[in-house]
Design a protein around this motif. Structure first.
Motif, PDB file in Angstrom:
ATOM      1  N   ASP A   1      61.023  56.538 -10.502  1.00 31.05           N
ATOM      2  CA  ASP A   1      61.754  55.871 -11.578  1.00 31.05           C
ATOM      3  C   ASP A   1      61.961  54.387 -11.266  1.00 31.05           C
ATOM      4  O   ASP A   1      63.017  53.828 -11.514  1.00 31.05           O
ATOM      5  CB  ASP A   1      63.086  56.577 -11.852  1.00 31.05           C
TER       6      ASP A   1
ATOM      7  N   ARG B   1      53.738  62.902 -18.621  1.00 28.46           N
ATOM      8  CA  ARG B   1      54.542  63.104 -17.416  1.00 28.46           C
ATOM      9  C   ARG B   1      56.036  62.978 -17.691  1.00 28.46           C
ATOM     10  O   ARG B   1      56.827  63.696 -17.103  1.00 28.46           O
ATOM     11  CB  ARG B   1      54.110  62.130 -16.337  1.00 28.46           C
ATOM     12  N   THR B   2      56.403  62.064 -18.596  1.00 27.63           N
ATOM     13  CA  THR B   2      57.829  61.855 -18.894  1.00 27.63           C
ATOM     14  C   THR B   2      58.214  62.353 -20.288  1.00 27.63           C
ATOM     15  O   THR B   2      59.396  62.444 -20.594  1.00 27.63           O
ATOM     16  CB  THR B   2      58.193  60.357 -18.808  1.00 27.63           C
TER      17      THR B   2
ATOM     18  N   ARG C   1      56.530  52.466 -15.788  1.00 28.38           N
ATOM     19  CA  ARG C   1      57.148  52.521 -14.459  1.00 28.38           C
ATOM     20  C   ARG C   1      56.512  53.609 -13.590  1.00 28.38           C
ATOM     21  O   ARG C   1      55.832  54.496 -14.078  1.00 28.38           O
ATOM     22  CB  ARG C   1      58.643  52.784 -14.585  1.00 28.38           C
TER      23      ARG C   1
ATOM     24  N   SER D   1      53.327  59.375 -22.695  1.00 24.37           N
ATOM     25  CA  SER D   1      53.262  59.826 -21.304  1.00 24.37           C
ATOM     26  C   SER D   1      53.546  61.319 -21.282  1.00 24.37           C
ATOM     27  O   SER D   1      54.649  61.746 -21.630  1.00 24.37           O
ATOM     28  CB  SER D   1      54.288  59.088 -20.436  1.00 24.37           C
TER      29      SER D   1
ATOM     30  N   TRP E   1      56.916  56.741 -12.416  1.00 24.52           N
ATOM     31  CA  TRP E   1      57.756  57.845 -12.884  1.00 24.52           C
ATOM     32  C   TRP E   1      58.198  58.750 -11.737  1.00 24.52           C
ATOM     33  O   TRP E   1      59.217  59.425 -11.838  1.00 24.52           O
ATOM     34  CB  TRP E   1      57.037  58.653 -13.974  1.00 24.52           C
TER      35      TRP E   1
END
Length: 189
Positions: free
Chosen positions: A84, A51-52, A79, A49, A81
């Protein structure tokens, strides 16, 4: 992978993709059961990911059984994100993702763009894009938007469609493929 004259994966290529390795993933749907015979007893999923910054590489199914902790780990990874927030990801979607990955014959992990979406996140994305469904399967933990750098959107779409299970959306301009465990259907360009 081998394609026929109409651009479809050949049956031989599909069977070979499942039989060539013991690290096999296939949809749990009845119409895909024939592809599993003699194909192995382990299913694996690899994703990153951006993004995370997280990565996952897990075997989630062995000897006909899902590994509860591995499926939970996948659900946490997928999840929402933005909030969360975790929702259990449907194992049928996980199987479609893993089977498609196996068919494109690469060890590169998927880049996950979107997994579970909270209804508020989905509504926000819907305000930004007409391509976001009001009743998206993402909100039920039944969908993923994925990309592979080493494979084209067309190649990944063909692999997902070859599973004959769930929905496959082709988003060429945005360079990703949507996979879900809903009714078998395709869309996009």
């Amino acid at each position: 992978m081998t394609f026929d004259n109409s651009g479809h994966v050949t049956r031989r290529a599909l069977l070979g993709a499942f039989a060539a390795t013991t690290l096999v993933a296939a949809p749990t749907f009845s119409n895909a059961a024939g592809f599993l015979k003699g194909a192995g007893d382990i299913r694996r999923l690899r994703m990153v990911s951006t993004r995370t910054g997280e990565k996952i590489d897990t075997i989630y199914w062995i000897e006909g059984q899902y590994i509860k902790d591995a499926v939970k780990e996948i659900s946490i990874f997928m999840r929402d994100w933005r909030l969360d927030e975790v929702k259990n990801i449907d194992t049928r979607t996980i199987d479609i993702m893993a089977a498609s990955h196996n068919l494109v014959d690469t060890s590169e992990p998927y880049t996950l763009l979107s997994g579970y979406r909270n209804p508020n996140t989905n509504a926000m994305l819907r305000r930004r894009s007409s391509n976001v469904a009001r009743n998206s399967r993402h909100m039920a933990g039944q969908a993923a938007d994925l990309r592979l750098k080493s494979r084209s959107v067309g190649q990944l779409t063909k692999a997902a469609v070859a599973c004959h299970s769930g929905g496959v959306g082709r988003y060429s301009r945005a360079n990703f493929v949507h996979m879900d465990c809903g009714p078998t259907r395709t869309w996009g360009g």
